[in-house]
Structure formats: C-alpha cells, structure tokens
Design an enzyme around this catalytic site. Structure first.
Site, mmCIF file in Angstrom:
data_model
loop_
_atom_site.group_PDB
_atom_site.id
_atom_site.type_symbol
_atom_site.label_atom_id
_atom_site.label_comp_id
_atom_site.label_asym_id
_atom_site.label_seq_id
_atom_site.Cartn_x
_atom_site.Cartn_y
_atom_site.Cartn_z
ATOM 1 N N HIS A 74 -3.036 8.228 7.102
ATOM 2 C CA HIS A 74 -3.342 6.818 6.449
ATOM 3 C C HIS A 74 -4.864 6.706 6.681
ATOM 4 C CE1 HIS A 74 -2.636 3.375 4.075
ATOM 5 N NE2 HIS A 74 -2.890 2.707 4.857
ATOM 6 N N HIS B 105 -9.882 2.542 -0.271
ATOM 7 C CA HIS B 105 -8.220 2.570 -0.036
ATOM 8 C C HIS B 105 -7.856 1.717 -1.229
ATOM 9 C CE1 HIS B 105 -4.507 1.590 1.303
ATOM 10 N NE2 HIS B 105 -4.963 0.877 2.542
ATOM 11 N N CYS C 117 0.786 -1.131 0.115
ATOM 12 C CA CYS C 117 -0.018 0.114 0.107
ATOM 13 C C CYS C 117 0.797 1.387 -0.062
ATOM 14 C CB CYS C 117 -0.756 -0.011 1.089
ATOM 15 S SG CYS C 117 -2.093 -1.369 1.123
#
Lengths: 353, 373
Positions: B268, B303, B133
């Site tokens: 995040h 995400h 990620c």
C-alpha cells in the site's frame, strides 16, 4: 435474467433482527425516536445521547449517519440474550447497504471548506466523513474484524448487499454476518426528496435495520427467528411490460420456495419504488391466486428512504410477531426508476418453532 | 447492555390487524417521482471523464453492444467519494457564477454505476462499493467472486476518484500530507501525496476464452483475496500490523499458495508514519527474512484513495507486461525501525503470483493475489 439466477442454495437463518426508524410525514410524523414527532424541516432527532447510552465506546465524533448505523445494529444484537451474545462469531462479516451514504456530514464539510467560509475542516470531522465509517463503528461496537463492506445501489442497495451476502454463505466463505440498511434524513426536505428522486408529497423517513444471519438453524437450544429464502435483483424487461412485476413475483414465489410453504401466512411487502398502480395490480393478482396473501405496507411507519426495506424486514421479527403461533412467509418487492426489480423472500418462524 | 430508549417500532406500531398482519390497503400515497436532475456543471465534467475511461477500456477489448447488454455482464464501481466531484460547482455558486438551486451532492454513492449502466444499456448486476481507500480493491475482489460463483461471465470493474478541496484540506488538517510528496517506507516520510484517477478493468471467466477479446484478459488472473476490518482506530493502523498480517495470510490462503510462491509485493505504501510502520510489521510477520521485491507506486500516481485498487493494479500489470518492476520512487533513506526496504531501482519482472495490499481509514484492509504474466 431469471429469478433463479442467484438465490441461495439453502436458507440462511436469521438469529436476531432489530433497528431504529423514524418518519416525517408532511407536517407531523406519527413515528419517531422516543415518541418525538418529526416535523417538516424540523431538526432531525438527536442521537448522540442514545448512542452514549447504548454504545459508549463509539466516538463522540461519529457522524449522525454512523450513529444511526450503530443504534440499529445495537438494537439487533441486544436481542441475542445471555450466552448467545458471547457466542457472536468474531468472524461475522458486516454488509452495510446505503442508498445515499453519509451525505449530511460530508455536505457540511464542503460548505465549510468552500467560499465564503473557506475554513480548514476540523480533523476529527474529516476523519469521520467516509461512507465506510459507519460500518467501522458497527464493527468496533460488535467486536467484528472480518470482511467489512459498505455497498450501494440506489433503492436496491439492500437487495444487492443481501445477494452478495447470500453468495458468500453459499460459497462457504462465511457462516455468520451482520447485514443492515442505513439511510438518514437530511434537511432541507426539498434537497432530500431531490436526492432520492421522489415527489415532494412523499412521507420521508430514516432508519437503520439489521439482521444477524447465520448458516445454522440453531445455536444450542436457541433456534433461529426465521430464514432468508432468497434474494435477487432482476433486470428491467427489454421492452416495457405492465405485467412484468406480477410475473417476477410469481416466478420468485416458485423459485424461492414460497409457494411450497402454503401452511404459512403469505405476506407481500411493497418497497419504496412500487407505484400505486403496481401495488393495486399486485394485490388484485395475489387476491385472485391465493386468499392467504396479505399486503404489509410498512412504509406507513418507517417513512420512505432508500433502504427502508431493512427496517421493514427487521420489524417482522419484532415483539408482536415474536409471539405468533403460526409462521409467516414474506416476499419483499421493490423496483428502482430504471425498472430493475428487487426481490427478497424470507420466513418468520412461529415462536414455538 | 442497557435497554434502548428507542427500539424498533414494530411492536409499538399498529401494523398488525386483527386478522394477522398488514394493512388491507395502502396506508400511504405510493411513490411519486421527482425527475432525475440534469447533470450540474461540476458533475458533468466528472461524468464525462468517467465515461471516457470506460469507453477506452471497452474499445480496447472490442466488446460489442450485445455482450454489454447481456445479463451475464456485471459492473462494480469502487469509489470513496466520487459523488463529491462538486468543488467547482460549489465554488461557482459562492462566486455567483452558478445558481444555488440544487444540493451539492445530488447523487448517491452508486451514481457511477447508474451513469455507466445508462450509457451502455447494461442489464446485468451492478453494485457500488464505498469502503474508503479499499473501495476499488474490494470491487475487484467482489467481481472475481461473482465470476467464480457463476453469477456472471464478465465484470467491468471501475475505480474512480476526483481531487476535491475537502480531501486535500482534510488530509492537511490531519497533518497527513507530505510536502515533499510520497516517500514510502522512508525514514523521513511525512505523509500522503493525494492523487486522482479513474481506472477500468475487465474480469472475465476462463480468461476470456469465449469473449473474443484477443486474449488480452489472459494476462492476469485474480487468484484470491481478503478483506478485514481493524477496529484499533479510525485513522491509524494498529502499529503491530496484526490485522494487516491476517488479511495478507487470508488472501494467500484463498489463493492456495504459500508465502514462498509470491514473486513480489505491491505495498500500500501510503508514506504515512503509522500506516507504513504497521504495513512493515505485517510484512515482516508474513514473510520473515524472505520478503520478495517490494513495490510502492504512490509517488508515481499519488494516493488515488478509492481508485487505487484498480489504478495501481493496472499500473502493476502494465509494468510487468513491459518486463520490469519499478523502483519505489521517493524512497531514499532506510528506516531501521521498519525492517523492510522497497526496491531502490527497477528490476526485471517475473511471471507468477503478486500480492497487492490496499489499506485505508476505518481500518478497512484488502489484499489481493494476482497471477500475472
């Protein structure tokens, strides 16, 4: 781009090198883990028992790609003996180069999730499926918490990763790094060669080769095994030029200082993408300009895989070479299908260095 | 350490001749090439979408072909699994509507780089980053370093991730999907809201002063960044947030600024129990009671995994350009355990230094410092 565009301003030293490799050559391979020959479409050598022995802290759920990475890194680091091992800088960065990544593990997930099986993936299997998990397991094994990158550029992945690492050293951003190249054989063999874009006649392999790099030439009384002189990826010539490879090698020899090291033996290592006619031309040219030049075709024992250069280079610091009384200066040359050339120059110090 | 059963074979293989090292002649047939396979149906769509975004970015900056083909033009692509844009492909095969003639993943992780380089005839350096990620956040950091160190004058940075059945079912199997979508730092948060996306950004030396790009790239400047690895657990951050704290502090130090200089933090903010708890602990450790406005964007865009670095950075820059910092959508109830509260409503944006966090599986954490406005 000129070869000089991006080479280290000073050598980066090699404290340790190691790895594992296996080749499957047609019907019977000559090299394999624990002397187990690989056959075409034979089940790849099981690594879990080896990992359990060497790195028991690595999860049993780690994919085979991750296992391969850890085994290679472990072989590199075990060569740091005694106090050296405890001196391993926790801030050492990890650069893992791979051409194909964790492809077998992820493919298996896909085939399980999609029809006709339509299953939920096992949680642990999904959690360990990312390409970066191999570098995570290496970090956990080695206790390294600094920068951790998984990088890819097809057959020049190692060269690109090394370029980046050298630039980090040159910028003073790091003084220690564990850099490796990892790719695994996947079956069926036909799929592997198609992914790799090589012919079915090729000797395929797999491996994990690692170098522990350092800004200092020695730690206490322990001297470095060698040094990286430079690394560069050179663009394809704007127009096709059959002599461009020779010119690039010649230029790299000058820029990386290889020509200045005439007291050493000079070794050219052709990588996976060097075609037969290019190798012949390279040998003719090098033979004509310097009888000391030799060609070392390591792919004979490592087999061909995108980051084979990593095990080829690491092997130059293996047991036989360790006891040399004279140094070697080596130039690894590779070229990808688009015509880019990857060059890595390094020195192997004599054992009395 | 126990000796390896299988060490590297250099010492065991006959690679050294009597005279020194190496074979006098090639021992193997040299490389022969299997032709590059044509794009499969599932791949073709992904490739087209990737190239469309790049085309938009290059078009907006009016970058000509000569500049693209300059050796000082770099390309860095960040993706966790873009090569697996093959769900439709595999489904089609299973249903018998597509032939089962090729492996699912024909391409390696650097496929995106190859696609873009071939389309535009790029000759400069190219690299693919695949660190889960944080992939495209690391791509941004590497690109900025390439420019700072004089390797290139300009870098196209692309983050790309496509939705896949494996990603969705995988996070589901880990019980990490929130049925109510992402609720960053919320007391009742239950997990992620998976997204997909492609975002391209151009980084230029000297703010693009010599690029003829109308000054567009002067809008934000990468001031610093850091990347670290938390080896605590494969998928769970250390709840004390120590490595997240360290990566933020290292990023601020690399930018040469103090915590007081940060005008806002783009968290995040994954919405998972563990990740948000660790990030909150790290934010408290870094900022104490003086936490600047805290943004969380994943309720808006999902995400996007390896693409979130460029995608959320671009989104933040867009918001600041429009003069506001958005509320952390999805957040409703303060979690007293966390001790941080993201923005409840939009506030005016300030020019200055923004800290952006990107954290992922495999303990890969990246923080960037951007000067925006």
């Amino acid at each position: 781009m000129d070869v000089s565009a991006f080479c280290a301003s000073s050598p980066v030293y090699i404290r340790a090198a190691g790895g594992v490799a296996a080749a499957a050559s047609g019907t019977v391979g000559t090299i394999g883990f624990a002397d187990a020959p690989l056959r075409t479409d034979a089940k790849p050598v099981a690594l879990r028992a080896l990992v359990a022995q060497v790195a028991p802290q690595v999860s049993r759920m780690a994919s085979r790609f991750s296992q391969l990475a850890v085994l290679g890194a472990a072989d590199c680091l075990r060569r740091l003996e005694g106090a050296q091992a405890s001196e391993l800088d926790a801030h050492a960065r990890i650069y893992l180069a791979t051409g194909l990544g964790d492809v077998a593990h992820t493919d298996a997930l896909y085939y399980g999730v999609m029809p006709p099986r339509s299953e939920m993936p096992p949680p642990a299997r999904f959690a360990t499926s990312g390409n970066n998990m191999a570098a995570f397991f290496v970090a956990r094994y080695a206790g390294l918490t600094s920068r951790n990158l998984t990088l890819s550029q097809a057959e020049l992945s190692l060269e690109c990763a090394l370029e980046l690492a050298l630039s980090d050293f040159a910028a003073g951003a790091t003084c220690s790094a564990l850099l490796g190249g990892v790719d695994e054989t996947t079956l069926p063999r036909e799929f592997y060669t198609r992914r790799f874009h090589v012919g079915a006649d090729q000797v395929i392999g797999e491996g994990s080769g690692w170098l522990l790099l350092d800004a200092e030439p020695e730690h206490g009384v322990v001297r470095a095994l060698g040094a990286i002189l430079g690394a560069s990826v050179v663009p394809a010539p704007a127009t096709p030029d059959p002599n461009s490879l020779i010119e690039q090698v010649r230029r790299a020899s000058q820029v990386f200082g290889v020509d200045a090291l005439r007291t050493s033996r000079l070794v050219v290592m052709p990588g996976t993408g060097i075609a037969a006619d290019q190798l012949m031309a390279l040998q003719r040219e090098l033979g004509a300009t310097g009888p000391a030049w030799k060609c070392h075709d390591y792919l004979g024992w490592s087999g061909r895989f995108p980051t084979a250069a990593a095990v080829g280079i690491a092997a130059m610091f293996g047991p036989i070479v360790e006891h040399r009384t004279e140094g070697l200066t080596c130039l690894h040359v590779n070229r990808d299908p688009s015509g880019r050339t990857g060059l890595i120059a390094f020195e192997v110090y004599p054992s009395s260095h | 350490m126990a000796p390896l059963v299988a060490g590297i074979r250099a010492g065991l293989c006959p690679v050294v001749d009597a005279d020194g090292i190496g074979y006098p002649a090639p021992a193997l047939p040299r490389v022969s090439r299997f032709p590059m396979p044509a794009l499969q149906p599932g791949e073709a769509g992904a490739a087209a979408r990737l190239l469309e975004v790049v085309e938009q970015a290059l078009g907006a900056l009016h970058i000509g072909e000569d500049a693209l083909r300059a050796e000082e033009f770099g390309l860095v692509v960040g993706t966790a699994g873009f090569l697996y844009a093959s769900s439709a492909e595999l489904y089609g095969r299973a249903m018998g509507t597509l032939p089962d003639a090729t492996p699912v993943s024909v391409r390696g992780p650097s496929w995106g780089v190859a696609l873009i380089a071939e389309r535009y005839g790029l000759r400069g350096p190219g690299l693919s980053v695949s660190s889960g990620c944080t992939s495209s956040a690391n791509a941004l950091l590497i690109a900025a370093e390439m420019i700072d160190r004089g390797r290139v004058r300009r870098v196209l940075v692309v983050g790309a991730e496509e939705l896949s059945a494996v990603t969705l079912s995988g996070f589901d199997s880990l019980m990490l999907l929130d049925p109510a979508c992402c609720r960053p730092f919320d007391r009742d948060r239950q997990g992620l809201q998976i997204g997909e996306g492609i975002a391209a950004m151009m980084l230029e030396a000297d703010g693009g002063a010599d690029a003829g790009t109308g000054g567009a790239s002067k809008f934000a400047r990468v001031r610093g960044g850091a990347n670290r690895c938390d080896t605590h657990h494969l998928t769970s951050a250390n709840p004390n947030g120590s490595v997240m704290r360290d990566v933020m502090l290292e990023a601020l130090a690399s930018a040469g600024i103090s915590v007081a200089d940060v005008v806002a933090v783009k968290a995040h903010g994954a919405g998972s129990t563990d990740s948000d708890r660790a990030e909150a602990a790290a934010l408290r450790a870094v900022f104490g009671a003086a936490l600047p406005p805290l943004l969380a964007l994943k309720r808006y865009v999902g995400h996007t995994l390896g693409a979130c670095g460029t995608l959320e950075t671009a989104a933040l820059m867009g918001c600041v350009a429009d003069g506001f910092l958005p509320a952390a959508a999805g957040f409703r109830v303060v979690d007293p355990e966390l001790g941080v509260t993201p923005l409840r409503e939009a506030v005016p944006a300030r020019s200055g230094h923004y800290l952006l966090n990107f954290f992922g599986f495999g303990g890969n954490y990246t923080s960037l410092v951007l000067e925006i406005g």
